[in-house]
Design a protein around this motif. Structure first.
Motif, PDB file in Angstrom:
ATOM      1  N   ASP A 122     -48.260 -45.223  -5.340  1.00 53.06           N
ATOM      2  CA  ASP A 122     -48.127 -43.978  -5.630  1.00 53.06           C
ATOM      3  C   ASP A 122     -47.900 -43.477  -7.167  1.00 53.06           C
ATOM      4  O   ASP A 122     -48.381 -42.469  -7.536  1.00 53.06           O
ATOM      5  CB  ASP A 122     -46.802 -43.598  -5.120  1.00 53.06           C
ATOM      6  N   GLU A 123     -47.866 -44.668  -8.088  1.00 53.88           N
ATOM      7  CA  GLU A 123     -47.758 -44.523  -9.364  1.00 53.88           C
ATOM      8  C   GLU A 123     -49.329 -43.831  -9.962  1.00 53.88           C
ATOM      9  O   GLU A 123     -49.368 -43.384 -10.791  1.00 53.88           O
ATOM     10  CB  GLU A 123     -47.622 -45.932 -10.016  1.00 53.88           C
ATOM     11  N   ASN A 124     -50.189 -44.425  -9.228  1.00 54.13           N
ATOM     12  CA  ASN A 124     -51.821 -44.094  -9.661  1.00 54.13           C
ATOM     13  C   ASN A 124     -52.354 -43.036  -8.906  1.00 54.13           C
ATOM     14  O   ASN A 124     -52.975 -42.165  -9.214  1.00 54.13           O
ATOM     15  CB  ASN A 124     -52.648 -45.181  -9.296  1.00 54.13           C
ATOM     16  N   VAL A 125     -51.754 -42.972  -7.803  1.00 52.91           N
ATOM     17  CA  VAL A 125     -52.238 -41.564  -6.847  1.00 52.91           C
ATOM     18  C   VAL A 125     -51.498 -40.374  -7.156  1.00 52.91           C
ATOM     19  O   VAL A 125     -52.041 -39.146  -7.246  1.00 52.91           O
ATOM     20  CB  VAL A 125     -52.233 -42.143  -5.258  1.00 52.91           C
ATOM     21  N   GLY A 126     -50.139 -40.424  -6.944  1.00 46.14           N
ATOM     22  CA  GLY A 126     -49.389 -39.289  -7.292  1.00 46.14           C
ATOM     23  C   GLY A 126     -49.233 -38.614  -5.905  1.00 46.14           C
ATOM     24  O   GLY A 126     -50.198 -38.563  -5.003  1.00 46.14           O
ATOM     25  N   ILE A 127     -47.962 -37.961  -5.696  1.00 47.05           N
ATOM     26  CA  ILE A 127     -47.704 -37.005  -4.408  1.00 47.05           C
ATOM     27  C   ILE A 127     -47.573 -35.810  -4.893  1.00 47.05           C
ATOM     28  O   ILE A 127     -46.521 -35.521  -5.721  1.00 47.05           O
ATOM     29  CB  ILE A 127     -46.471 -37.867  -3.495  1.00 47.05           C
ATOM     30  N   ILE A 128     -48.372 -34.807  -4.685  1.00 51.08           N
ATOM     31  CA  ILE A 128     -48.179 -33.614  -5.024  1.00 51.08           C
ATOM     32  C   ILE A 128     -47.629 -32.699  -3.802  1.00 51.08           C
ATOM     33  O   ILE A 128     -48.255 -32.613  -2.767  1.00 51.08           O
ATOM     34  CB  ILE A 128     -49.555 -32.983  -5.243  1.00 51.08           C
ATOM     35  N   ASN A 129     -46.220 -32.314  -3.939  1.00 56.40           N
ATOM     36  CA  ASN A 129     -45.627 -31.509  -2.848  1.00 56.40           C
ATOM     37  C   ASN A 129     -45.899 -29.974  -3.101  1.00 56.40           C
ATOM     38  O   ASN A 129     -45.508 -29.306  -2.206  1.00 56.40           O
ATOM     39  CB  ASN A 129     -44.313 -31.815  -3.001  1.00 56.40           C
ATOM     40  N   LYS A 167     -42.764 -38.925 -13.795  1.00 57.06           N
ATOM     41  CA  LYS A 167     -43.316 -38.814 -12.484  1.00 57.06           C
ATOM     42  C   LYS A 167     -43.046 -37.566 -11.850  1.00 57.06           C
ATOM     43  O   LYS A 167     -43.949 -37.031 -11.181  1.00 57.06           O
ATOM     44  CB  LYS A 167     -42.924 -39.969 -11.740  1.00 57.06           C
ATOM     45  N   ILE A 168     -41.685 -37.191 -11.929  1.00 57.91           N
ATOM     46  CA  ILE A 168     -41.398 -35.843 -11.133  1.00 57.91           C
ATOM     47  C   ILE A 168     -41.955 -34.574 -11.849  1.00 57.91           C
ATOM     48  O   ILE A 168     -42.583 -33.871 -11.229  1.00 57.91           O
ATOM     49  CB  ILE A 168     -39.924 -35.766 -11.092  1.00 57.91           C
ATOM     50  N   ILE A 169     -42.082 -34.663 -13.145  1.00 59.25           N
ATOM     51  CA  ILE A 169     -42.672 -33.554 -13.870  1.00 59.25           C
ATOM     52  C   ILE A 169     -44.187 -33.730 -13.538  1.00 59.25           C
ATOM     53  O   ILE A 169     -44.798 -32.564 -13.296  1.00 59.25           O
ATOM     54  CB  ILE A 169     -42.311 -33.562 -15.392  1.00 59.25           C
ATOM     55  N   LYS A 170     -44.936 -34.867 -13.780  1.00 57.32           N
ATOM     56  CA  LYS A 170     -46.394 -34.896 -13.251  1.00 57.32           C
ATOM     57  C   LYS A 170     -46.903 -34.098 -12.195  1.00 57.32           C
ATOM     58  O   LYS A 170     -47.921 -33.979 -11.898  1.00 57.32           O
ATOM     59  CB  LYS A 170     -46.854 -36.206 -13.741  1.00 57.32           C
ATOM     60  N   ASN A 171     -45.882 -34.197 -11.122  1.00 53.68           N
ATOM     61  CA  ASN A 171     -46.260 -33.710  -9.853  1.00 53.68           C
ATOM     62  C   ASN A 171     -46.594 -32.142 -10.152  1.00 53.68           C
ATOM     63  O   ASN A 171     -47.435 -31.703  -8.967  1.00 53.68           O
ATOM     64  CB  ASN A 171     -45.028 -33.814  -8.684  1.00 53.68           C
TER      65      ASN A 171
END
Length: 302
Positions: A122-129, A167-171
């Motif tokens: 997830d660090e590389n892919v990211g989860i976009i909610n 990580k939270i903000i980058k989503n």
């Protein structure tokens, strides 16, 4: 609600409630009720669902992956049953119980490794909610209107590392450094001197602490209500009567024990297994003063 449970962390599951950043409030993972904006109310609410293990075991199989037999086994392990006692309850051999224990421990070890793998992925892919913000407003008025939405991503009274904040903000917005700076400048977040730790800065924090102390003092001073309870079988007419030392949710623990087949009164357990919960009435017969509770409970069972 399903999405909230799927995104819950191990810590969220242990405490049984989660921070909903969209609405800036805590939500109970067991009953899906919106609780409050502070941890004290949330912690008090989940107590109605039993202890930590009882709450987690009450979740559906699609969330825990546990069968009813596995839930029953874990409950008995939690209550310090020996392999011999468990084997009698489950009508199997002691070696089977040992194998079941070993399988669950192996499953836990595999789960820890799997969580680490997914975390790295997830660090590389990211989860976009939610949709990403393209541009951050230059005008101060628009910035002020938008910053609370970023602030609500962070749970009050919780410590975050710089990595977690990024990580939270980058989503939502790629330039996390800009958002972090504004959140600190506008006093939505505060951080330590080296910038390694962040905290949600709320004006009501002091009030929350005062309220917490007030609730604790009120609890210490209050007189716990005791009483006589009755569980009545509407079909057979059998009644179980006992003294309950705390009338706050008096039947939750009894129902849980009956549902796992582990209640101390054999007759009531047999009737429960035969007729089911809908065949019983649950009544508070009489409230007692604490001094009255010294009565021998055995005299009250009929």
């Amino acid at each position: 609600m399903n999405e909230l449970i799927r995104n819950a962390t191990i810590s969220d599951f242990k405490r049984s409630y989660i921070w909903d950043s969209k609405n800036a409030e805590f939500i109970c993972l067991i009953c899906a009720k919106k609780i409050s904006t502070n941890n004290t109310d949330a912690s008090s609410h989940v107590l109605i669902h039993g202890n930590s293990l009882e709450r987690l075991l009450s979740l559906e199989k699609k969330y825990t992956g546990l069968t009813e037999i596995q839930k029953e086994l874990l409950t008995m392990i939690y209550n310090k049953y020996t392999d011999k006692e468990i084997s009698k309850k489950l009508a199997c051999s002691e070696s089977t119980i040992r194998n079941m224990r070993f399988s669950l421990r192996e499953r836990a070890r595999q789960a820890r490794a799997f969580l680490a793998i997914m975390d790295l992925t997830d660090e590389n892919v990211g989860i976009i909610n939610q949709p990403k913000l393209r541009n951050f407003p230059a005008k101060e008025g628009k910035r002020k209107a938008l910053l609370p939405k970023f602030a609500n991503l962070f749970e009050p009274n919780r410590e975050y590392t710089e990595r977690e904040v990024k990580k939270i903000i980058k989503n939502i917005y790629e330039d996390d450094a800009t958002i972090r700076r504004y959140l600190v400048d506008y006093k939505y977040l505060k951080r330590n001197k080296d910038g390694s730790k962040y905290y949600r800065n709320r004006e009501v924090t002091t009030m929350d602490n005062a309220k917490k102390k007030e609730l604790i003092n009120k609890y210490k001073q209050q007189e716990i209500e005791m009483g006589i309870i009755q569980i009545y079988n509407k079909i057979t007419g059998y009644s179980f009567v006992d003294i309950c030392k705390n009338l706050y949710k008096p039947f939750e623990s009894i129902k849980f024990q009956l549902n796992i087949g582990n209640f101390k009164v054999k007759k009531l357990q047999e009737d429960w297994n035969t007729y089911g919960e809908n065949s019983f009435e649950f009544l508070v017969v009489e409230k007692l003063k604490p001094s009255d509770g010294a009565t021998d409970t055995k005299k009250l069972r009929i």
